[in-house]
Design a protein around this motif. Sequence first.
Motif, PDB file in Angstrom:
ATOM      1  N   LEU A 149       2.970 -12.660  -6.629  1.00  0.00           N
ATOM      2  CA  LEU A 149       2.895 -10.893  -7.081  1.00  0.00           C
ATOM      3  C   LEU A 149       3.112 -11.136  -8.240  1.00  0.00           C
ATOM      4  CD1 LEU A 149       3.627  -8.133  -4.072  1.00  0.00           C
ATOM      5  CD2 LEU A 149       1.112  -8.836  -4.255  1.00  0.00           C
ATOM      6  N   SER A 167       4.211  -0.905  -7.631  1.00  0.00           N
ATOM      7  CA  SER A 167       4.152  -2.153  -7.002  1.00  0.00           C
ATOM      8  C   SER A 167       3.851  -1.834  -5.669  1.00  0.00           C
ATOM      9  CB  SER A 167       4.915  -3.108  -7.344  1.00  0.00           C
ATOM     10  OG  SER A 167       4.369  -3.528  -8.715  1.00  0.00           O
ATOM     11  N   ASP A 183      -1.385  -2.550  -4.703  1.00  0.00           N
ATOM     12  CA  ASP A 183      -2.190  -3.723  -5.326  1.00  0.00           C
ATOM     13  C   ASP A 183      -2.507  -4.962  -4.226  1.00  0.00           C
ATOM     14  OD1 ASP A 183      -0.948  -2.555  -7.744  1.00  0.00           O
ATOM     15  OD2 ASP A 183       0.974  -2.611  -6.833  1.00  0.00           O
ATOM     16  N   ALA A 184      -1.852  -4.796  -2.906  1.00  0.00           N
ATOM     17  CA  ALA A 184      -2.697  -5.594  -1.605  1.00  0.00           C
ATOM     18  C   ALA A 184      -2.596  -5.732  -0.614  1.00  0.00           C
ATOM     19  CB  ALA A 184      -1.751  -7.303  -2.394  1.00  0.00           C
ATOM     20  N   THR A 198       1.970 -15.131  -0.901  1.00  0.00           N
ATOM     21  CA  THR A 198       1.130 -14.866  -2.106  1.00  0.00           C
ATOM     22  C   THR A 198       1.750 -14.526  -3.534  1.00  0.00           C
ATOM     23  OG1 THR A 198      -0.183 -13.748  -0.284  1.00  0.00           O
ATOM     24  CG2 THR A 198      -0.002 -12.428  -2.820  1.00  0.00           C
ATOM     25  N   VAL A 214       2.180  -2.646  -1.876  1.00  0.00           N
ATOM     26  CA  VAL A 214       1.335  -3.409  -0.627  1.00  0.00           C
ATOM     27  C   VAL A 214       1.275  -2.875   0.478  1.00  0.00           C
ATOM     28  CG1 VAL A 214       2.196  -5.274   0.744  1.00  0.00           C
ATOM     29  CG2 VAL A 214       2.768  -5.452  -1.842  1.00  0.00           C
ATOM     30  N   ARG A 235      -9.261  -7.015  -5.883  1.00  0.00           N
ATOM     31  CA  ARG A 235      -7.675  -6.526  -4.965  1.00  0.00           C
ATOM     32  C   ARG A 235      -7.465  -8.041  -3.719  1.00  0.00           C
ATOM     33  NH1 ARG A 235      -6.448  -0.909  -3.252  1.00  0.00           N
ATOM     34  NH2 ARG A 235      -7.737  -1.125  -2.277  1.00  0.00           N
ATOM     35  N   PHE A 259       6.178  -1.062   0.693  1.00  0.00           N
ATOM     36  CA  PHE A 259       5.595  -1.403   1.646  1.00  0.00           C
ATOM     37  C   PHE A 259       5.057   0.371   2.531  1.00  0.00           C
ATOM     38  CE2 PHE A 259       7.883  -5.038   0.345  1.00  0.00           C
ATOM     39  CZ  PHE A 259       6.493  -5.828   0.417  1.00  0.00           C
ATOM     40  N   THR A 293      -2.868 -11.433  -8.332  1.00  0.00           N
ATOM     41  CA  THR A 293      -2.268 -11.812  -7.477  1.00  0.00           C
ATOM     42  C   THR A 293      -2.941 -12.975  -6.919  1.00  0.00           C
ATOM     43  OG1 THR A 293      -1.472  -9.512  -7.383  1.00  0.00           O
ATOM     44  CG2 THR A 293      -1.940 -10.690  -5.170  1.00  0.00           C
TER      45      THR A 293
END
Length: 603
Positions: free
Chosen positions: A346, A261, A306-307, A344, A263, A329, A218, A363
């Motif tokens: 993932l 991965s 990714d988000a 969400t 966010v 996305r 993150f 996603t």
Amino acid sequence: MPPTYRHRRIHRILSTAAGLATVGALVAALPASAGGGRPGGHGHGLPGRYQDVQLLSFNDLHGNLEPPAGSSGRVTELQADGTSKTVDAGGVEYLATHLREARKGKKYSITAGAGDMVGASPLISGLFHDEPTIAALNKLDLDVTSVGNHEFDEGAKELARLQNGGCHPKDGCYDDDSEKFRGADFPYLAANVTDEKTGKPLLKPYWVWKKNGVKVGFIGVTLEGTPNIVSADGVKGLKFGDEVETINKYAKVLQKQGVKSIVALIHEGGAPASTAYNYDCDSPGAGDGISGPIVDIAKNVTPAVDALVTGHTHQAYACTINDPAGKPRMVTSASSFGRLYTDTTLTYDRRTGDIARTAVKATKSVNRVVTRDVTKAADMTALITKWKTLSAPIASRPLGYIAGEIGNTGAESPLGDLIADAQLAYARSVDPEADVALMNPGGIRAPLTYAASGGEGDGVVTYGEAYTVQPFANTVNLVNLTGAQLVTALQQQVSGSNEAAPKILQISGGLTYTLDLTKAGAARVVTDSVKLNGSAIDPAASYRVAMNSFLAGGGDGFAELGKGTNVVVGGDDLAALEAYLTANSSAGTPYPVPAANRITVVK
């Protein structure tokens, strides 16, 4: 909108002194990574290639522990037949229940925030420098959040205290020694906030969640324009960098560490085409379905992310925006005040360590309402009861009476009229030559409801309710502006940094003008329509103008207001509202709901 320290307003509950953690200690206190620890436990046998990871997120809580009142506590829901209805929503007792229910059966679950968890809070939290909200977020099992602009309302040292714990340097401890404020159990992230002298991040820029070989990174940022909407004292010595550049920089850092991965938690947002929380902004004919600053950010943030979990605009959306590689996305926001949360999924690829963002393994995000038809979380009820008891002697004091709900929606709102009139009345008690008062809409945080939840009786306005409306502890200042400067300030409502998202000043009685929204930029303000008491504004004449200290410093993009001369710093803005309601209302003659007819809007 920033406060000065609230000690002028706060009656100390306890005054035990204690040390304050330094900003430097803040980074060292943040964990490098942690497991999710969510219900569901470990799976049995060998895991498959794909693992669904649940991401629950919300933003802009603003210390709303109790259910928000009036329109602030409702969301709009589209119905299958095309109509819409409103649903009562919000309150941490209900939010906790919904989040805990959502996690059931989920072996991999993360809860994240996108800033403004605190600041501009109702009295039950704001009176205690938002310690109650941090305690509530700990109980909600929040894993990580970015900072927002309001996390800087009381400056970097106070933000460090919210992270690390300890008693407030001015107001001391509120609990006995066995319950000293311990700070946040979750890390605050601020990758794009650096020390001007050293160039080092103020807070940890990223954090990695790990469980059974699954790793999700993150990166947290706040909007680059934070200094424009926070007091100079709140951001003193800090630099706020570009959101895209910062996220892309730390995405590379995470990738080098083997974290693929990622966010981004971004305290910046947009506006969907519909205010309904369940509007499908990806439906045919909707286009992108969303506008505002987040669109350009989303289009330029590296595909390695990714988000995007966003906030700041208090809007609800779950849209896809193509990344620079042309792949869709998810970009989400869960409104504000704890009325919604975003759920969400993932899809984690154990083979690649990345989130699978293909047509098959996409996603997926959906906003869910924090309805009030579920059982309240008992631990949150106990927390609210505790702080409400401590604040009750102050919160329950009546200030005045109103004839009906005085709302805060629309270009010109009834509550904006009331506050501007109150500030002009106060200004004239200081200087009888005061001509007009201006109030920024962002400083009005809630409506004045007629039937309040506190049980004090219909139409009664208490100190607690008024504090929720104006929690910033600004002063009411007086300045001299020329007529030309006054008109320029009105034009700045709809031009420059405010062109895309206008900030319409609330104005006191006597000032009138036409706002033509069919035009662009500054031309939206029809210059020859600007009048004071029926007479055209004289560009060369001097006018005595009242405004809060935030506007007087040029905040919210109103640079012209910061050029005022002959400055007089007055008293507390909430005290001005209190005095006005007390003088102009009674149980027998409540204050009427203002007509909000000073600005003529052409659409």
